[in-house]
Write an enzyme that holds these catalytic residues in place. Structure first.
Site, short mmCIF file in Angstrom:
data_model
loop_
_atom_site.label_atom_id
_atom_site.label_comp_id
_atom_site.label_asym_id
_atom_site.label_seq_id
_atom_site.Cartn_x
_atom_site.Cartn_y
_atom_site.Cartn_z
N LYS A 35 -20.53 10.83 11.21
CA LYS A 35 -21.86 10.30 10.90
C LYS A 35 -22.12 8.91 11.47
O LYS A 35 -21.26 8.04 11.41
CB LYS A 35 -22.05 10.25 9.38
CG LYS A 35 -22.03 11.61 8.71
CD LYS A 35 -22.25 11.47 7.21
CE LYS A 35 -22.27 12.82 6.52
NZ LYS A 35 -22.48 12.69 5.05
N GLY A 67 -7.09 3.17 12.22
CA GLY A 67 -6.83 3.84 10.96
C GLY A 67 -7.62 5.12 10.78
O GLY A 67 -8.31 5.59 11.67
N GLY A 68 -7.51 5.70 9.58
CA GLY A 68 -8.28 6.89 9.22
C GLY A 68 -7.99 8.09 10.10
O GLY A 68 -6.86 8.35 10.49
N SER A 111 -8.72 8.72 13.25
CA SER A 111 -8.22 8.46 14.60
C SER A 111 -6.72 8.20 14.57
O SER A 111 -5.99 8.62 15.48
CB SER A 111 -8.96 7.29 15.25
OG SER A 111 -9.08 6.20 14.37
N ASP A 136 0.86 -1.19 0.00
CA ASP A 136 0.00 0.00 0.00
C ASP A 136 0.90 1.23 0.00
O ASP A 136 1.30 1.72 1.04
CB ASP A 136 -0.90 0.00 1.23
CG ASP A 136 -1.89 1.17 1.21
OD1 ASP A 136 -1.90 1.91 0.20
OD2 ASP A 136 -2.63 1.35 2.19
N ARG A 184 3.57 4.58 5.22
CA ARG A 184 3.13 3.36 4.53
C ARG A 184 4.28 2.66 3.82
O ARG A 184 4.31 1.44 3.70
CB ARG A 184 2.00 3.68 3.55
CG ARG A 184 0.70 4.02 4.25
CD ARG A 184 -0.45 4.25 3.28
NE ARG A 184 -1.70 4.40 4.00
CZ ARG A 184 -2.88 4.63 3.43
NH1 ARG A 184 -2.94 4.76 2.10
NH2 ARG A 184 -3.96 4.74 4.14
N LEU A 205 -2.07 4.28 -6.39
CA LEU A 205 -1.84 5.61 -5.83
C LEU A 205 -2.96 6.51 -6.32
O LEU A 205 -3.09 6.74 -7.53
CB LEU A 205 -0.48 6.17 -6.24
CG LEU A 205 -0.18 7.62 -5.81
CD1 LEU A 205 -0.17 7.73 -4.29
CD2 LEU A 205 1.14 8.10 -6.38
N GLY A 254 -10.35 2.33 5.68
CA GLY A 254 -11.54 1.63 5.20
C GLY A 254 -11.51 0.15 5.51
O GLY A 254 -12.53 -0.45 5.89
#
Length: 645
Positions: A205, A357-358, A360, A27, A42, A66, A381
């Protein structure tokens, strides 16, 4: 103890790479500004796997996507990544500039590789077939490789050519170190947590985390809701939330989740106070108010000090915590205090802390708490879908969790069993495997109590195929489930021989077990004379087919098949790893015939013939052997060596 999952194929530690062309999916979807990489975390995460293959003499062919180009687009070229990789590795990484990804340049670069070399292919999304998982590109990728390694957890939730399709056209596949680490941490957290187990969910959300909440409520002891999504839950309680973020169509869902939490005894926490603003910017007027008294014209942007303390007290004694999503608008300094508070408490608890991930992960990194966490996921994700309980195509290609079950048979009194189980469970806690003690009926309750607070599970050695009735001396699946038992052995060779248990009875028992949410360990296998007559494969195929009659593919995913070569049980004889693999592979093949290849790839198959510390590693490294059903050796403390080989 090394946390570890069993593999459908193998790990990078199991494959022989010398002289082989190894396609490695990484990744490398890194942030770029004016062609310069601004965050190389990464890239760094992929280095251990790359170095392992290079050091073993493999020819490393790296690939990644990418961004989201709609075809060849030099704004999304991986050339900067190849340059940075070369500097980190201290060895040139050839960039195969090729809009076709596997075109003439790439093929030429591969043909000229020497052992230990590395090249990087162009962005896989330059090929439109990639995201559609079309066979043409999958075959192109496989054509330049002898084996495949998936080390891209961040892309594991995508069934693309480079993550899933290519595996159908190579002989060997394995998980890289990063992939293995991600699944180990997230898998243990969700399916085998040390308790108390807490989940902290934030973000904007409710709709983004509907399935996460629903799935985790069946697993956690504590569920904390913060961030913008909390205001929908506050509204569902009838509170005034002013101009705060609200998803009106999710209010009923929020009520349903709070009711589900109450029914399951989950400590479900939402904010009791909130930092509110008039305008959505950092330097605006703000104040802290009770969560049920947010005035019209004001908007909630962070949790208040009272809530910070509430959440801190709930988390301080947790042994496993998964955190996904910030508590407020952490991008604004004035409203990052709630997120900082959560990060701070997680940095100081005596337990496993996993950042999903993301946003946080970004928050933890920006706030300087990264080195205080047990694991920070590289896949936003992917980690979210994992927490939802979804199947990740790129992960399922290679991973099945190892399961080791000890069959204590007619040994140990309740007091002996409890003492032994308590001491052994501590040694096996967090081993990474699903470890089960299958004990005599009279030992179930004391052993369940003895292993409480550890990751070890308890199973029974038998059950009846009826739910109730005049069956003197028998135990039903419902009775077992109510005690807290999770597994049950069905159709063991000894019961077949001494109690004339038939394949049809095994099938009835399996159906009853599954209907009561028990995991059946279904035993199949041949006697010595049957092996000598050459009917081993026909016999286990028949036993497997009958055992799974009328069990759907989805339900069958919860089944464990245990291959017992009866001639090797208690005789001192042991099937070689190759012999055991041969039969387990045949069982996998019949599972494909009964269901399909995908389902067959999810069902775990154990080996159950005189497993010992001496042969466990060799047996369990076979592609189709996912652990063991262990007899006498499970009654000794060195059972630890089998589980944690």
């Amino acid at each position: 103890m090394k946390e570890r999952f069993m593999l459908n194929k193998k790990t990078v530690d199991d494959l022989q790479f010398k002289g082989k062309r190894v396609l490695v999916r990484c990744d490398f979807n890194v942030p770029l500004k004016d062609g310069v990489i601004t965050d190389e975390s990464r890239i760094a995460a992929a280095i251990p796997t790359i170095k392992k293959i290079m050091d073993d003499g493999g020819k490393v062919i790296l690939c990644s996507h990418l961004g989201k180009p709609k075809g060849p687009d030099q704004a999304f070229t991986l050339a900067p990544v190849a340059k940075r990789l070369g500097k980190i590795l201290g060895k040139e990484v050839i960039f195969a500039a090729d809009d076709e990804v596997v075109g003439n340049n790439a093929k030429k670069a591969v043909s000229e590789m020497k052992d230990g070399d590395a090249i990087l292919l162009e962005n896989t999304r330059f090929r439109k077939e990639e995201s559609k998982n079309e066979e043409t590109f999958s075959k192109d990728l496989a054509s330049i490789a002898d084996c495949y390694v998936n080390d891209a957890f961040g892309s594991a939730h995508r069934a693309h050519c480079s993550t899933e399709g290519v595996t159908k056209f190579v002989n060997e596949s394995a998980a890289g170190y990063l992939m293995q680490k991600e699944i180990d941490y997230l898998g243990n957290a969700v399916e085998n947590p040390v308790r108390p187990f807490a989940a902290v969910l934030g973000g904007a959300k409710v709709s983004d985390k509907i399935e996460v909440i629903n799935n985790l409520l069946d697993k956690v002891d504590i569920l904390i809701i913060g961030g913008g999504m909390a205001y929908t839950f506050l509204k569902a309680k009838g509170y005034e939330i002013g101009n705060s973020l609200l998803e009106e169509d999710k209010i009923d869902y929020a009520k349903e989740m709070m009711e589900k939490a109450a029914a399951k005894g989950v400590n479900f926490l939402i904010p009791t106070d909130s930092v509110v603003v008039r305008e959505f910017k950092n330097d605006t007027e703000f104040k802290t108010v009770s969560a049920d008294k947010i005035e019209i014209g004001w908007m909630g942007v962070d949790i208040g000090k009272q809530t910070q303390e509430l959440f801190r007290n709930a988390l301080k004694n947790a042994k496993t915590v998964v955190w996904n999503g910030p508590m407020g608008v952490f991008e604004f300094e004035n409203f990052a205090k709630g997120t900082i508070a959560i990060a701070d408490v997680l940095a100081h608890i005596d337990g496993t802390t996993i950042i999903g991930g993301g946003d946080s992960a970004a928050a933890v990194n920006q706030l300087g708490f990264a080195d205080k966490m047990s694991h920070i996921s590289t896949g936003g994700g992917a980690s979210l879908e994992f927490l939802e309980g979804k199947e990740l195509p790129g992960e399922l290609v290679v991973l099945r969790r190892k399961i080791i079950a000890g069959n204590w048979k007619m040994n140990k009194t309740p007091n002996e069993a409890a003492k032994f189980a308590k001491e052994l469970a501590v040694k096996l806690n967090n081993s990474g495997a699903e470890c089960v003690f299958c004990v005599p009926f009279v030992d179930l309750i004391p052993v369940l109590e003895a292993v409480k607070g550890t990751t070890v599970k308890v199973g029974a050695q038998n059950m009846h195929f009826e739910a109730n009735g005049a069956y003197t001396g028998e135990i039903s699946a419902g009775m077992l489930a109510e005690t807290g038992v999770s597994h049950v052995i069905i159709g063991h060779s000894e019961r077949r021989e001494y109690f004339a248990e038939t394949d049809e009875a095994v099938n009835k028992k399996a159906i009853q077990a599954l209907s009561n949410s028990l995991i059946p360990i279904i035993c199949v296998g041949e006697k010595l004379y049957q092996r000598e007559q050459g009917i081993t494969f026909d016999l286990v195929r028949m036993q497997t087919r009958i055992a799974l009659k009328d069990i759907s593919a989805k339900t069958a995913e919860n089944v464990v098949i245990a291959y017992e070569p009866i001639w090797a049980i208690g005789t001192g004889k042991t099937a070689t790893a190759e012999q055991a693999e041969e039969v387990c592979k045949a069982i996998r093949a019949v599972l494909s015939e009964i269901y399909d290849e995908t389902t067959a790839g999810k069902i775990r198959i154990q080996y159950g013939g005189s497993v010992s510390p001496a042969n466990a590693k060799e047996l369990f490294s076979m592609p189709d052997i996912d652990g063991g059903l262990v007899g006498g050796a499970s009654l000794k403390m060195d059972f630890e060596q089998i589980v944690c080989y």
